[in-house]
Scaffold this motif. Structure first.
Motif, mmCIF file in Angstrom:
data_model
loop_
_atom_site.group_PDB
_atom_site.id
_atom_site.type_symbol
_atom_site.label_atom_id
_atom_site.label_comp_id
_atom_site.label_asym_id
_atom_site.label_seq_id
_atom_site.Cartn_x
_atom_site.Cartn_y
_atom_site.Cartn_z
ATOM 1 N N LEU A 242 7.757 -13.212 17.926
ATOM 2 C CA LEU A 242 6.318 -13.022 18.009
ATOM 3 C C LEU A 242 5.933 -11.582 18.305
ATOM 4 O O LEU A 242 4.901 -11.136 17.874
ATOM 5 N N GLY A 243 6.696 -10.913 19.104
ATOM 6 C CA GLY A 243 6.342 -9.573 19.547
ATOM 7 C C GLY A 243 5.640 -9.631 20.894
ATOM 8 O O GLY A 243 5.138 -10.678 21.313
ATOM 9 N N GLU A 244 5.599 -8.497 21.555
ATOM 10 C CA GLU A 244 5.061 -8.454 22.913
ATOM 11 C C GLU A 244 3.570 -8.778 22.961
ATOM 12 O O GLU A 244 3.116 -9.514 23.832
ATOM 13 N N GLY A 245 2.791 -8.192 22.064
ATOM 14 C CA GLY A 245 1.345 -8.406 22.087
ATOM 15 C C GLY A 245 0.959 -9.854 21.864
ATOM 16 O O GLY A 245 0.150 -10.428 22.604
ATOM 17 N N LYS A 246 1.547 -10.471 20.849
ATOM 18 C CA LYS A 246 1.225 -11.870 20.561
ATOM 19 C C LYS A 246 1.726 -12.790 21.675
ATOM 20 O O LYS A 246 1.081 -13.786 22.004
ATOM 21 N N THR A 247 2.858 -12.447 22.255
ATOM 22 C CA THR A 247 3.377 -13.242 23.370
ATOM 23 C C THR A 247 2.434 -13.157 24.564
ATOM 24 O O THR A 247 2.163 -14.156 25.231
ATOM 25 N N CYS A 248 1.904 -11.978 24.807
ATOM 26 C CA CYS A 248 0.955 -11.792 25.912
ATOM 27 C C CYS A 248 -0.317 -12.599 25.654
ATOM 28 O O CYS A 248 -0.856 -13.245 26.561
ATOM 29 N N ILE A 249 -0.800 -12.587 24.423
ATOM 30 C CA ILE A 249 -2.004 -13.343 24.077
ATOM 31 C C ILE A 249 -1.752 -14.847 24.186
ATOM 32 O O ILE A 249 -2.595 -15.591 24.689
ATOM 33 N N LEU A 250 -0.587 -15.291 23.745
ATOM 34 C CA LEU A 250 -0.220 -16.704 23.904
ATOM 35 C C LEU A 250 -0.193 -17.081 25.385
ATOM 36 O O LEU A 250 -0.718 -18.120 25.791
ATOM 37 N N GLY A 251 0.400 -16.215 26.198
ATOM 38 C CA GLY A 251 0.426 -16.446 27.636
ATOM 39 C C GLY A 251 -0.968 -16.491 28.231
ATOM 40 O O GLY A 251 -1.255 -17.311 29.114
ATOM 41 N N ALA A 252 -1.859 -15.627 27.745
ATOM 42 C CA ALA A 252 -3.241 -15.623 28.229
ATOM 43 C C ALA A 252 -3.915 -16.948 27.919
ATOM 44 O O ALA A 252 -4.633 -17.507 28.758
ATOM 45 N N GLY A 253 -3.681 -17.446 26.720
ATOM 46 C CA GLY A 253 -4.272 -18.719 26.338
ATOM 47 C C GLY A 253 -3.762 -19.865 27.206
ATOM 48 O O GLY A 253 -4.543 -20.708 27.653
ATOM 49 N N LEU A 254 -2.450 -19.887 27.441
ATOM 50 C CA LEU A 254 -1.880 -20.955 28.271
ATOM 51 C C LEU A 254 -2.357 -20.864 29.714
ATOM 52 O O LEU A 254 -2.692 -21.880 30.332
ATOM 53 N N ALA A 255 -2.395 -19.649 30.264
ATOM 54 C CA ALA A 255 -2.839 -19.478 31.652
ATOM 55 C C ALA A 255 -4.312 -19.866 31.799
ATOM 56 O O ALA A 255 -4.692 -20.571 32.745
#
Length: 134
Positions: free
Chosen positions: A1-14
């Motif tokens: 996914l890459g760092e940016g998309k992983t961070c956005i995915l994490g934001a959505g889950l959190a």
């Protein structure tokens, strides 16, 4: 996914975890929403930033990671200043919803801004030689 998309995915889950927590009526709801969803989401967001810092900084990686991750502690400290007021004025459920919005927005912005630096995008081998000393 890459760092940016992983961070956005994490934001959505959190954010989803916090939002769902505001609707919980039993303890196990909180375990799944706040404990699992928010925990996994924050982990994804935090560690994607650490991975990005490790790509950029070859020397003094520990210092860079420490400074980079201190934002979470500073954010938690700031939350402590206004959460009691929110709880008093709005109650637990609306406080959790507001926190969901803040956490999601902040981490999504971080994910959007998390791009590979130009010097690494043009020559990935630079990460092996790049130094933090100008």
């Amino acid at each position: 996914l890459g760092e940016g998309k992983t961070c956005i995915l994490g934001a959505g889950l959190a954010g989803l975890g916090l939002l769902l927590s505001s609707f919980s009526s039993e303890a196990w709801h909180l375990v799944l929403s706040y404990g699992l969803l928010m925990g996994v989401g924050h982990s994804l967001s935090l560690f994607s930033g650490v991975v990005m810092l490790n790509k950029i900084f070859v020397q003094r990686r520990s210092l860079a990671a420490g400074i980079g991750t201190s934002g979470g502690g500073i954010g938690t400290l700031l939350f402590g200043a206004f959460i009691p007021r929110l709880l008093e004025e709005l109650g637990l459920f609306w406080t959790l919803r507001i926190l969901a919005l803040i956490v999601s927005a902040g981490n999504i912005m971080g994910g959007i801004l998390m791009t590979t630096p130009v010097f690494l995008a043009h020559d990935p081998s630079m990460s092996k030689h790049h130094s933090t000393h100008g």
